[in-house]
Design an enzyme around this catalytic site. Structure first.
Site, mmCIF file in Angstrom:
data_model
loop_
_atom_site.group_PDB
_atom_site.id
_atom_site.type_symbol
_atom_site.label_atom_id
_atom_site.label_comp_id
_atom_site.label_asym_id
_atom_site.label_seq_id
_atom_site.Cartn_x
_atom_site.Cartn_y
_atom_site.Cartn_z
ATOM 1 N N LYS A 58 0.807 -1.222 0.000
ATOM 2 C CA LYS A 58 0.000 0.000 0.000
ATOM 3 C C LYS A 58 0.840 1.273 0.000
ATOM 4 C CE LYS A 58 -1.125 -0.619 4.946
ATOM 5 N NZ LYS A 58 -0.697 -2.030 5.083
ATOM 6 N N THR A 59 2.004 1.259 0.651
ATOM 7 C CA THR A 59 2.849 2.457 0.632
ATOM 8 C C THR A 59 3.339 2.746 -0.784
ATOM 9 O OG1 THR A 59 3.564 2.076 2.905
ATOM 10 C CG2 THR A 59 4.928 3.521 1.571
ATOM 11 N N GLU A 67 -2.760 6.345 2.596
ATOM 12 C CA GLU A 67 -2.523 4.942 2.917
ATOM 13 C C GLU A 67 -3.368 4.634 4.145
ATOM 14 O OE1 GLU A 67 0.942 2.111 4.809
ATOM 15 O OE2 GLU A 67 1.568 3.689 3.398
#
Length: 475
Positions: free
Chosen positions: A125-126, A169
Site C-alpha cells: 500500500k505504501t 494509505e
C-alpha cells in the site's frame, strides 16, 4: 498498546496539537500537515530521529523522551497506538480532561469531507499510494496526501495540495481504515495479518469487505490474491474494478519481464499499453496495475495513466541503497510479513547478477513472530542465500517467553543458511565476515533494523576479505 476508541468525539477546533509518538512515519506526516495549516505543533518520541529534526526545522517543538511536562499548554493530544496507557503525557492529558484522539481521527479531521482515495492491503500500500500520488502530480493534479513512507522524488510522506482530491494509505492493522468516508477504495491484497486485533482470518476478511462496500464511487481490487478474491465474493458494490494477471481482470497484467527494469503489458477494454518501471520486482508490476486502475476510475486515459505511473521512483525504506563497501551493496527494506519479505528478495534477485543475497532480518512484534515464524524461515531460506537473524522488535507489545529471533532461525531446514545473533555489533561483524564482492546485504523489518546499517558498512570497510569457510555454506 492503546487501542483506538473511535467513539470519542473529534473536536471541531484542534487548537495547539501535541503528538505523542511524533517521530513515526505516519505521525510525522500528520504533524507536517498540521504545521502547513498554521496549527501550533509540539510532540515527543522515545528517541531522536531525522523526522524529529525535520519537524523542528519547520517550527514544531519536539522532545526526546516522554515526560508530562512536554504537554505544555496544548489544546488537543494526538497519539499513536504504539504507546502504553501509562505514558505520562497521555495520563496528564486524560487528567486534564483534554481531547485525546487517535492519529486516525486526526487524519479524518484533516480530510474534512474531500474526495478520498484510500489505499489498503496487507502489503504494497505504501508503494501503491506513492505511485498514485506521483502520477496525479505528473497529470497536473495537486492532491493532498498522507503516505506511510517518504516518496523518494518528493522527499516527504505528506503534503497539502490545492485540489479536492485526498489520497491516503489506510491502516488496517487496528481497524481504523473503517473510519474514513472513502470515495475510491484500492485493495492491494488481503493476506491475513494483525490477528492479535482481529482474532481470526474471517474477521480480517470481513473488515476489508466492509471497507470496500462503504466506498462511494468504486472498489479497485486484486484479481489474483486469494484473500482479495474472498473479499470480492462478499462485495455488493455497483462498481468493482479488478487488476492483476487473471485472464478476466479489468486491468490485466501480462508478459512480466524482470531481466533488467520491470517491463510488462497492461490491457484494458481490449487496448494494450506497454509499461516499464523504474522500481524492481514483479510485485511492482501488480502494484502499478492497481495504481493505473485507480487513475482510470478518476477519469484519466490508459496511455496517460501508464506514462504517469512509469515516472515513480520509489519510496524510502523500499529496496533503498544505503552504501557500498568492498563491492558489497547494503540495502534496506521495510518488509515485515513473509509475503513482503519474499517480494523484496525476489526483486533483489532480478538485479543482483552473480552475487548472493545476505538478509538481516528483524522480526516485528511478538504476536506476528509467534504466528508466522515457520513462514518467515521458509521464505528466507528459499529466497536469501544466507540470513542473519536479529532478535524481535517488540514495538507496542510485551515480550512473550520463548518468542525470539532464535525461534525463526531454529525453524530453518538447513541451519547452515542462518545465523542468529542478538548483539548488533556482532551481527554486523558476522555479516562483513561472510560477505564478498558482488553480494547484496538487505536489512528487513519495519522496526529500527535500518539503524544497523552504519555498523554493517563500517564492518565491511574494516574487513578486507570474506571468511573462507562461511560463504559456500550459505549457498
Amino acid at each position: 498498546m492503546i487501542r483506538p476508541d473511535l467513539s470519542l468525539p473529534i473536536p471541531e477546533h484542534i487548537g495547539a496539537a501535541h503528538f505523542i509518538g511524533i517521530g513515526g512515519s505516519g505521525m510525522s506526516g500528520l504533524a507536517r500537515m498540521f504545521l502547513e495549516r498554521g496549527i501550533r505543533v509540539s510532540g515527543s518520541d522515545r528517541a531522536d530521529s531525522q523526522a524529529l529534526q525535520d519537524l523542528a526545522a519547520l517550527g514544531a517543538t519536539v522532545h526526546v523522551g516522554h515526560d508530562a511536562a512536554n504537554l505544555g499548554d496544548a489544546d488537543t493530544v494526538i497519539h499513536t497506538g504504539a504507546i502504553w496507557p501509562e505514558n505520562p503525557e497521555f495520563v496528564l492529558a486524560k487528567e486534564r480532561g483534554m481531547p485525546v484522539i487517535h492519529r486516525s481521527q486526526a487524519l479524518y479531521w484533516l480530510i474534512g469531507g474531500r474526495r478520498l482515495v484510500s489505499v489498503a492491503g496487507a502489503h504494497g500500500k505504501t508503494t501503491s499510494t506513492g505511485m498514485i500520488v506521483t502520477a496525479l502530480r505528473e497529470l497536473d493534479e495537486n492532491p493532498t496526501f498522507v503516505n506511510g513512507g517518504v516518496i523518494a522524488q518528493l522527499g516527504v510522506s505528506s503534503a497539502t495540495g490545492a485540489d479536492d482530491l485526498f489520497v491516503i494509505e489506510a491502516d488496517e492493522s487496528d481497524g481504523t481504515f473503517l473510519l474514513y468516508d472513502t470515495s475510491i477504495a484500492l485493495i492491494t491484497n488481503v493476506d491475513p495479518d494483525h490477528l492479535d486485533h482481529y482474532g481470526s482470518d474471517d474477521a480480517f476478511i470481513d473488515a476489508f469487505a466492509t471497507f470496500a462496500n462503504r466506498a462511494r464511487e468504486a472498489v479497485v481490487i486484486s484479481s489474483d490474491d486469494p484473500g482479495a478474491r474472498t473479499v470480492t465474493e462478499r462485495l455488493v458494490h455497483e462498481r468493482i474494478v479488478t487488476f492483476g494477471q487473471a485472464l478476466d481482470a479489468d486491468v490485466r497484467v501480462s508478459g512480466i519481464r524482470t531481466d533488467g527494469p520491470v517491463s510488462f503489458t497492461l490491457t484494458h477494454e481490449g487496448v494494450d499499453a506497454p509499461m516499464r518501471l523504474a522500481v524492481p520486482g514483479a510485485h511492482n508490476a501488480i502494484n502499478a496495475a492497481g495504481a493505473v486502475a485507480v487513475l482510470l476510475t478518476l477519469g484519466h486515459g490508459l496511455a496517460d495513466a501508464v506514462r504517469a505511473v512509469e515516472g515513480f521512483e520509489g519510496t524510502v525504506r523500499r529496496f533503498e541503497l544505503h552504501g557500498v563497501q568492498r563491492g558489497v551493496s547494503v540495502f534496506d527494506d521495510y518488509a515485515h510479513h513473509p509475503t513482503e519479505v519474499a517480494a523484496a528478495l525476489e526483486a533483489a534477485r532480478t538485479v543482483i547478477g552473480d552475487g548472493r543475497i545476505i538478509a538481516i532480518q528483524q522480526p516485528h512484534t511478538y504476536s506476528r513472530t509467534q504466528q508466522m515464524y515457520r513462514e518467515f524461515a521458509e521464505v528466507l531460506e528459499t529466497h536469501a542465500d544466507h540470513t542473519v537473524m536479529l532478535d524481535v522488535y517488540g514495538a507496542r507489545e510485551d515480550p512473550v517467553p520463548g518468542v525470539t529471533g532464535e525461534l525463526v532461525s531454529n525453524a530453518f531446514a538447513d541451519p547452515a543458511h542462518v545465523h542468529f545473533v542478538a548483539d548488533w555489533q556482532q551481527a554486523a561483524d558476522y555479516t562483513a565476515s561472510v560477505a564478498r564482492e558482488g553480494d547484496y546485504v538487505i536489512t528487513l523489518g519495519c522496526g529500527n533494523v535500518y539503524q544497523i546499517i552504519p555498523q554493517v558498512l563500517e564492518a565491511l570497510a574494516s574487513t578486507p576479505t570474506a571468511r573462507a569457510a562461511a560463504p559456500d555454506a550459505a549457498e
